[in-house]
Scaffold this motif. Sequence first.
Motif, PDB file in Angstrom:
ATOM      1  N   ALA A 283      -4.855  11.003  17.328  1.00 45.13           N
ATOM      2  CA  ALA A 283      -4.146   9.773  16.952  1.00 45.13           C
ATOM      3  C   ALA A 283      -4.419   9.455  15.487  1.00 45.13           C
ATOM      4  N   ILE A 284      -3.353   9.050  14.784  1.00 42.34           N
ATOM      5  CA  ILE A 284      -3.505   8.611  13.395  1.00 42.34           C
ATOM      6  C   ILE A 284      -2.753   7.291  13.218  1.00 42.34           C
ATOM      7  N   ARG A 285      -3.146   6.537  12.237  1.00 42.92           N
ATOM      8  CA  ARG A 285      -2.458   5.275  11.965  1.00 42.92           C
ATOM      9  C   ARG A 285      -1.123   5.580  11.283  1.00 42.92           C
ATOM     10  N   PRO A 286      -0.066   4.847  11.631  1.00 41.80           N
ATOM     11  CA  PRO A 286       1.239   5.087  11.002  1.00 41.80           C
ATOM     12  C   PRO A 286       1.185   5.037   9.469  1.00 41.80           C
ATOM     13  N   GLU A 287       0.347   4.170   8.931  1.00 41.30           N
ATOM     14  CA  GLU A 287       0.257   4.080   7.473  1.00 41.30           C
ATOM     15  C   GLU A 287      -0.421   5.308   6.855  1.00 41.30           C
ATOM     16  N   ASP A 288      -1.079   6.129   7.678  1.00 38.02           N
ATOM     17  CA  ASP A 288      -1.726   7.343   7.188  1.00 38.02           C
ATOM     18  C   ASP A 288      -0.835   8.583   7.272  1.00 38.02           C
ATOM     19  N   LEU A 289       0.405   8.402   7.741  1.00 35.45           N
ATOM     20  CA  LEU A 289       1.338   9.527   7.773  1.00 35.45           C
ATOM     21  C   LEU A 289       1.642   9.977   6.343  1.00 35.45           C
ATOM     22  N   PRO A 290       1.936  11.261   6.133  1.00 35.87           N
ATOM     23  CA  PRO A 290       2.283  11.731   4.785  1.00 35.87           C
ATOM     24  C   PRO A 290       3.535  11.031   4.257  1.00 35.87           C
ATOM     25  N   GLU A 291       3.614  10.896   2.963  1.00 30.94           N
ATOM     26  CA  GLU A 291       4.751  10.205   2.336  1.00 30.94           C
ATOM     27  C   GLU A 291       6.104  10.780   2.760  1.00 30.94           C
ATOM     28  N   PRO A 292       6.305  12.114   2.823  1.00 34.12           N
ATOM     29  CA  PRO A 292       7.610  12.621   3.265  1.00 34.12           C
ATOM     30  C   PRO A 292       7.977  12.188   4.684  1.00 34.12           C
ATOM     31  N   VAL A 293       6.979  12.093   5.556  1.00 37.49           N
ATOM     32  CA  VAL A 293       7.234  11.641   6.935  1.00 37.49           C
ATOM     33  C   VAL A 293       7.613  10.161   6.920  1.00 37.49           C
ATOM     34  N   LYS A 294       6.879   9.370   6.169  1.00 34.13           N
ATOM     35  CA  LYS A 294       7.203   7.929   6.068  1.00 34.13           C
ATOM     36  C   LYS A 294       8.582   7.732   5.452  1.00 34.13           C
ATOM     37  N   SER A 295       8.934   8.575   4.493  1.00 38.42           N
ATOM     38  CA  SER A 295      10.253   8.481   3.860  1.00 38.42           C
ATOM     39  C   SER A 295      11.369   8.764   4.866  1.00 38.42           C
ATOM     40  N   THR A 296      11.185   9.783   5.696  1.00 38.94           N
ATOM     41  CA  THR A 296      12.174  10.094   6.740  1.00 38.94           C
ATOM     42  C   THR A 296      12.301   8.934   7.709  1.00 38.94           C
ATOM     43  N   LEU A 297      11.172   8.384   8.098  1.00 39.18           N
ATOM     44  CA  LEU A 297      11.196   7.260   9.043  1.00 39.18           C
ATOM     45  C   LEU A 297      11.878   6.034   8.445  1.00 39.18           C
ATOM     46  N   SER A 298      11.625   5.759   7.181  1.00 43.27           N
ATOM     47  CA  SER A 298      12.210   4.559   6.574  1.00 43.27           C
ATOM     48  C   SER A 298      13.695   4.721   6.265  1.00 43.27           C
ATOM     49  N   SER A 299      14.152   5.953   6.097  1.00 49.99           N
ATOM     50  CA  SER A 299      15.578   6.138   5.801  1.00 49.99           C
ATOM     51  C   SER A 299      16.397   6.401   7.072  1.00 49.99           C
ATOM     52  N   ALA A 300      16.071   7.434   7.796  1.00 45.41           N
ATOM     53  CA  ALA A 300      16.866   7.810   8.970  1.00 45.41           C
ATOM     54  C   ALA A 300      16.580   6.940  10.196  1.00 45.41           C
ATOM     55  N   TYR A 301      15.416   6.284  10.220  1.00 42.79           N
ATOM     56  CA  TYR A 301      15.029   5.485  11.377  1.00 42.79           C
ATOM     57  C   TYR A 301      14.594   4.085  10.938  1.00 42.79           C
ATOM     58  N   ALA A 302      15.324   3.530   9.997  1.00 41.01           N
ATOM     59  CA  ALA A 302      14.960   2.231   9.414  1.00 41.01           C
ATOM     60  C   ALA A 302      14.922   1.106  10.450  1.00 41.01           C
ATOM     61  N   GLU A 303      15.765   1.185  11.469  1.00 45.23           N
ATOM     62  CA  GLU A 303      15.820   0.140  12.485  1.00 45.23           C
ATOM     63  C   GLU A 303      14.761   0.310  13.567  1.00 45.23           C
ATOM     64  N   TRP A 304      13.982   1.374  13.485  1.00 50.18           N
ATOM     65  CA  TRP A 304      12.978   1.690  14.493  1.00 50.18           C
ATOM     66  C   TRP A 304      11.597   1.294  13.998  1.00 50.18           C
ATOM     67  N   LYS A 305      10.723   0.966  14.945  1.00 51.63           N
ATOM     68  CA  LYS A 305       9.329   0.638  14.625  1.00 51.63           C
ATOM     69  C   LYS A 305       8.439   1.744  15.184  1.00 51.63           C
ATOM     70  N   VAL A 306       7.501   2.208  14.381  1.00 53.53           N
ATOM     71  CA  VAL A 306       6.550   3.220  14.841  1.00 53.53           C
ATOM     72  C   VAL A 306       5.529   2.553  15.757  1.00 53.53           C
ATOM     73  N   THR A 307       5.418   3.065  16.979  1.00 50.10           N
ATOM     74  CA  THR A 307       4.471   2.496  17.932  1.00 50.10           C
ATOM     75  C   THR A 307       3.165   3.293  17.985  1.00 50.10           C
ATOM     76  N   SER A 308       3.243   4.583  17.712  1.00 46.72           N
ATOM     77  CA  SER A 308       2.043   5.421  17.652  1.00 46.72           C
ATOM     78  C   SER A 308       2.381   6.725  16.951  1.00 46.72           C
ATOM     79  N   ALA A 309       1.344   7.365  16.414  1.00 43.69           N
ATOM     80  CA  ALA A 309       1.545   8.632  15.713  1.00 43.69           C
ATOM     81  C   ALA A 309       0.350   9.547  15.989  1.00 43.69           C
TER      82      ALA A 309
END
Length: 100
Positions: free
Chosen positions: A39-65
Amino acid sequence: MRITPIVIALLLTAIIPDVDASVQSSTNVAVIAEQSKVAIRPEDLPEPVKSTLSSAYAEWKVTSAYLVTRDDNSQYYEVNIKRAEETSTLNLDKYGKKID
């Protein structure tokens, strides 16, 4: 000595091998690849992963990673996301690209 049909049947069962015993059974073996899942904290995800999440999944909330490492030492991120009542799991490589 008179050989009766019963004596013949008894002799035949002693001489003829058991049919079930001569058949080899085959067993299906499932090979399960080992992997570790940390388990890792969502804020600790690599920048490219966070970028994908914020663009393609902007309406979604990360619940766990999780950082998943396969037995061949390849890694990917398993990200669980939620939007309203809908949930989904994404598998993303370190570049933020979706993988199977």
